[in-house]
Scaffold this motif. Sequence first.
Motif, mmCIF file in Angstrom:
data_model
loop_
_atom_site.group_PDB
_atom_site.id
_atom_site.type_symbol
_atom_site.label_atom_id
_atom_site.label_comp_id
_atom_site.label_asym_id
_atom_site.label_seq_id
_atom_site.Cartn_x
_atom_site.Cartn_y
_atom_site.Cartn_z
ATOM 1 N N PRO A 179 10.515 3.593 -13.102
ATOM 2 C CA PRO A 179 10.933 3.499 -11.698
ATOM 3 C C PRO A 179 11.539 4.777 -11.145
ATOM 4 C CG PRO A 179 12.235 2.024 -13.126
ATOM 5 C CD PRO A 179 11.126 2.558 -13.952
ATOM 6 N N THR A 180 12.227 5.556 -11.975
ATOM 7 C CA THR A 180 12.858 6.744 -11.378
ATOM 8 C C THR A 180 11.816 7.779 -10.977
ATOM 9 O OG1 THR A 180 13.298 7.650 -13.584
ATOM 10 C CG2 THR A 180 15.101 6.475 -12.494
ATOM 11 N N THR A 181 10.700 7.850 -11.713
ATOM 12 C CA THR A 181 9.637 8.800 -11.335
ATOM 13 C C THR A 181 9.043 8.404 -9.985
ATOM 14 O OG1 THR A 181 9.124 8.999 -13.679
ATOM 15 C CG2 THR A 181 7.512 9.883 -12.131
ATOM 16 N N LEU A 182 8.708 7.108 -9.876
ATOM 17 C CA LEU A 182 8.091 6.624 -8.638
ATOM 18 C C LEU A 182 9.082 6.709 -7.476
ATOM 19 C CD1 LEU A 182 5.534 5.526 -7.458
ATOM 20 C CD2 LEU A 182 6.063 3.285 -8.405
ATOM 21 N N LEU A 183 10.321 6.322 -7.720
ATOM 22 C CA LEU A 183 11.319 6.362 -6.640
ATOM 23 C C LEU A 183 11.653 7.802 -6.254
ATOM 24 C CD1 LEU A 183 13.722 3.452 -7.709
ATOM 25 C CD2 LEU A 183 12.172 3.482 -5.744
ATOM 26 N N GLY A 184 11.582 8.728 -7.209
ATOM 27 C CA GLY A 184 11.822 10.137 -6.887
ATOM 28 C C GLY A 184 10.763 10.643 -5.917
ATOM 29 N N HIS A 185 9.518 10.239 -6.169
ATOM 30 C CA HIS A 185 8.409 10.602 -5.273
ATOM 31 C C HIS A 185 8.617 9.968 -3.894
ATOM 32 C CE1 HIS A 185 4.330 11.509 -4.079
ATOM 33 N NE2 HIS A 185 4.039 10.238 -3.918
ATOM 34 N N ILE A 186 8.991 8.701 -3.898
ATOM 35 C CA ILE A 186 9.210 7.997 -2.627
ATOM 36 C C ILE A 186 10.379 8.627 -1.866
ATOM 37 C CG2 ILE A 186 9.994 5.788 -1.657
ATOM 38 C CD1 ILE A 186 8.277 4.423 -3.908
ATOM 39 N N ALA A 187 11.389 9.056 -2.606
ATOM 40 C CA ALA A 187 12.545 9.691 -1.946
ATOM 41 C C ALA A 187 12.095 10.903 -1.127
ATOM 42 C CB ALA A 187 13.580 10.102 -2.994
ATOM 43 N N ALA A 216 -4.083 2.815 -10.419
ATOM 44 C CA ALA A 216 -3.949 3.975 -9.528
ATOM 45 C C ALA A 216 -3.796 3.518 -8.068
ATOM 46 C CB ALA A 216 -5.164 4.891 -9.668
ATOM 47 N N GLU A 217 -4.605 2.520 -7.678
ATOM 48 C CA GLU A 217 -4.517 2.032 -6.294
ATOM 49 C C GLU A 217 -3.159 1.377 -6.040
ATOM 50 O OE1 GLU A 217 -9.143 0.827 -5.247
ATOM 51 O OE2 GLU A 217 -7.993 -0.456 -6.577
ATOM 52 N N ARG A 218 -2.724 0.570 -6.993
ATOM 53 C CA ARG A 218 -1.460 -0.155 -6.789
ATOM 54 C C ARG A 218 -0.289 0.816 -6.679
ATOM 55 N NH1 ARG A 218 1.919 -3.400 -4.782
ATOM 56 N NH2 ARG A 218 2.653 -5.215 -5.934
ATOM 57 N N ILE A 219 -0.288 1.846 -7.517
ATOM 58 C CA ILE A 219 0.800 2.832 -7.456
ATOM 59 C C ILE A 219 0.797 3.505 -6.081
ATOM 60 C CG2 ILE A 219 1.620 5.041 -8.388
ATOM 61 C CD1 ILE A 219 0.491 3.995 -11.161
ATOM 62 N N GLY A 220 -0.405 3.885 -5.623
ATOM 63 C CA GLY A 220 -0.503 4.499 -4.295
ATOM 64 C C GLY A 220 -0.050 3.531 -3.205
ATOM 65 N N ASN A 221 -0.389 2.262 -3.381
ATOM 66 C CA ASN A 221 -0.022 1.264 -2.374
ATOM 67 C C ASN A 221 1.480 0.995 -2.344
ATOM 68 O OD1 ASN A 221 -2.619 1.006 -1.474
ATOM 69 N ND2 ASN A 221 -3.118 -0.715 -2.807
ATOM 70 N N ILE A 222 2.113 1.034 -3.514
ATOM 71 C CA ILE A 222 3.570 0.860 -3.537
ATOM 72 C C ILE A 222 4.230 1.971 -2.713
ATOM 73 C CG2 ILE A 222 5.623 0.995 -5.021
ATOM 74 C CD1 ILE A 222 3.975 -0.446 -7.203
ATOM 75 N N VAL A 223 3.689 3.183 -2.852
ATOM 76 C CA VAL A 223 4.238 4.311 -2.081
ATOM 77 C C VAL A 223 4.044 4.072 -0.577
ATOM 78 C CG1 VAL A 223 4.044 6.793 -1.629
ATOM 79 C CG2 VAL A 223 3.900 5.923 -3.990
ATOM 80 N N ARG A 224 2.845 3.602 -0.199
ATOM 81 C CA ARG A 224 2.597 3.322 1.230
ATOM 82 C C ARG A 224 3.546 2.243 1.750
ATOM 83 N NH1 ARG A 224 -3.551 1.818 1.974
ATOM 84 N NH2 ARG A 224 -2.960 1.777 4.192
ATOM 85 N N ILE A 225 3.766 1.218 0.924
ATOM 86 C CA ILE A 225 4.640 0.114 1.325
ATOM 87 C C ILE A 225 6.066 0.607 1.535
ATOM 88 C CG2 ILE A 225 5.771 -1.928 0.301
ATOM 89 C CD1 ILE A 225 2.851 -2.639 -0.743
#
Lengths: 395, 238
Positions: free
Chosen positions: A60-68, A24-33
């Motif tokens: 990756p598309t879920t995470l990148l969609g959020h980052i987008a 959970a922390e790493r996923i959140g941190n990837i978003v911060r990065i």
Amino acid sequence: MQFGIFTVGDIAPDPVTGYTQSEAERIGNIVRIAQKADEVGLDVFALGEHHNPPFVPSSPTTLLGHIAALTRRIILSTSVTLVTTNDPVRIAEEYAMLQHVAKGRLDLMVGRGNTVPVYPWFGKDIRQGVALALENYNLLHRLWREDVVDWEGTFRTPLQGFTSTPRPLDDVPPFVWHGSIRTPEIAEQAAYYGNGYFANHILAPNLHFKPLVDFYRSRFEHYGHGTREQAIVGLGGQAFIARRSQDAVKTFRPYFESYPIFRGSSLDDYMAGTPLTVGSPQEVIDKTLTFREGFGDYQRQMFAVDSMALPVEMALEQIELLGTEVVPVLRKETASLRAPDVPEAPTHSDLVRAKYGDAEPRQPRPNPNRGDNLSGASPYQDSDPDAEARFPQVV
Amino acid sequence: MTVATVQPHDAAGPEQAVRLVVVSAGVSDPSSSRLLADRTAQKAVDLIRASGGSATVGTVELGPLAVDIAQAIVSGFPSDRLRNAFERLAAADGLIVSTPVYKAGVSGLFKSFADLLDNDLIIAKPVVLAATAGTARHSMVVDEQMRPLFAFLRAIPAPTSLFAAPEDWGHSELGERIARAATELVLLLRSGVGSAIADTAWNGYDHRFGGTATRAERTADDVDFSTDLMRLAAGGKL
């Protein structure tokens, strides 16, 4: 020239504190990065794909969609999208959707993946890895360019009358890079289609990838996409930056020495013999400029900065230094050194302009559901009537 | 012992001296593994000279490369010194490889070095296999471990394997076996069968782009684009 960061989203115990991030922390941190990379003006953020611990980005598309949704300017990409174990039809659909929600700030890098058990877990044969990658990309390429695809190959069930939805944004597919570290067939495919070629350029000796990059360049020219100098090349790299060189080495050394693939290796040897730079912003600038001397003018430079168990605060500081002290200088230097007829890596708006000029891009509008969840033989109001869907016969 | 530098492989021609390379995993000084290989090399040079030819002998000692070998096993990439050793093997016409026997097998150093060679580095190269041990009970190690290894590497091991236990150094039979193995090596080299196989059948073996083998594909000009995979890469079908 584009500068960015790429990550595989790995988790490892911090050798200094012993702390291991939760998923959970790493996923959140990837978003911060990714957000930080956008804020400091980097051009690209690329996320890897893995299907096993200690890596988190399986989707990756879920995470990148959020980052987008949380970023404004940065291009989102992948490092890499597994074109072997993923169904190319799902890649076509998911990345087209991501391209829409990211408003065109998307390209992707396809690659084979080298984690052996992932192949059998997804029902694939690693010995067919190269053939799988090649055939799957051939299909993906058509799915993004033809409204109706009839297709038959060796590895996937055949398609009859298939339309991949949504059609790419503005009917312009995302730009594709092919990542490969040893396979001339992959570089050949990149050259054949006029796509980009990316050498990860980490963990290997300086200039180790030059023969493959040169191969790609000469085949790009052979297929008539431009001169070899105009081929679209991306390189990776790894840097750890501090204002003072000795601080960089001191801080980075425990992370280097405890990381599994570097155990028993000397940091000094790696700094001298591979593209890794650990030092001041100026040292990173100087080393990075040697890449251009070795490989010729190229279009995209990516840095690995958040791997190897670095705590997120340290990774964010790396991105800050990269974005404020390293990249602005590199941009200026590479722009002044660059041959005038060498193109930039194409962005979505470049590709839209190349396809339509000043005209309005195509916006596909489907024909109505005819009652069986299908829109009939011609899926869109403006589909080419000669390219009719021939649906599979149900007997 | 004649020790001369190995010529770069692109300088090869029909009039060139035969290039022999000794690979020794012996770690003592003096080393009996090195001695066995050197005596074989010297005998081969004598035979070549006796028939009017000339030969050079280069040596690759694995002991000084031990750390480089271990690091390359872990990191996947050879150091410059190690790459230089591979290039010398690739450029050789014939090899004499020699290892001590430890714990009923070839030395780990020797096997680790072999593990790092490109699969196509020594295709169809004539090789004399040699080992030394503290007891004659290890005498099958050459045929049971080294011969399969060099079969995997598609080399051409000479029919006679060389093995020396301490007592062998006091018998003339060892010298006779060395002469026999050297003769076999020289005849294999003179027949040209190795280079003929490599020249004729090269595309039938697996290769690595950018590898170290003398015939390795290094640019687009070397690559065969008529393979199934290359056709698939250019939008075709399997």
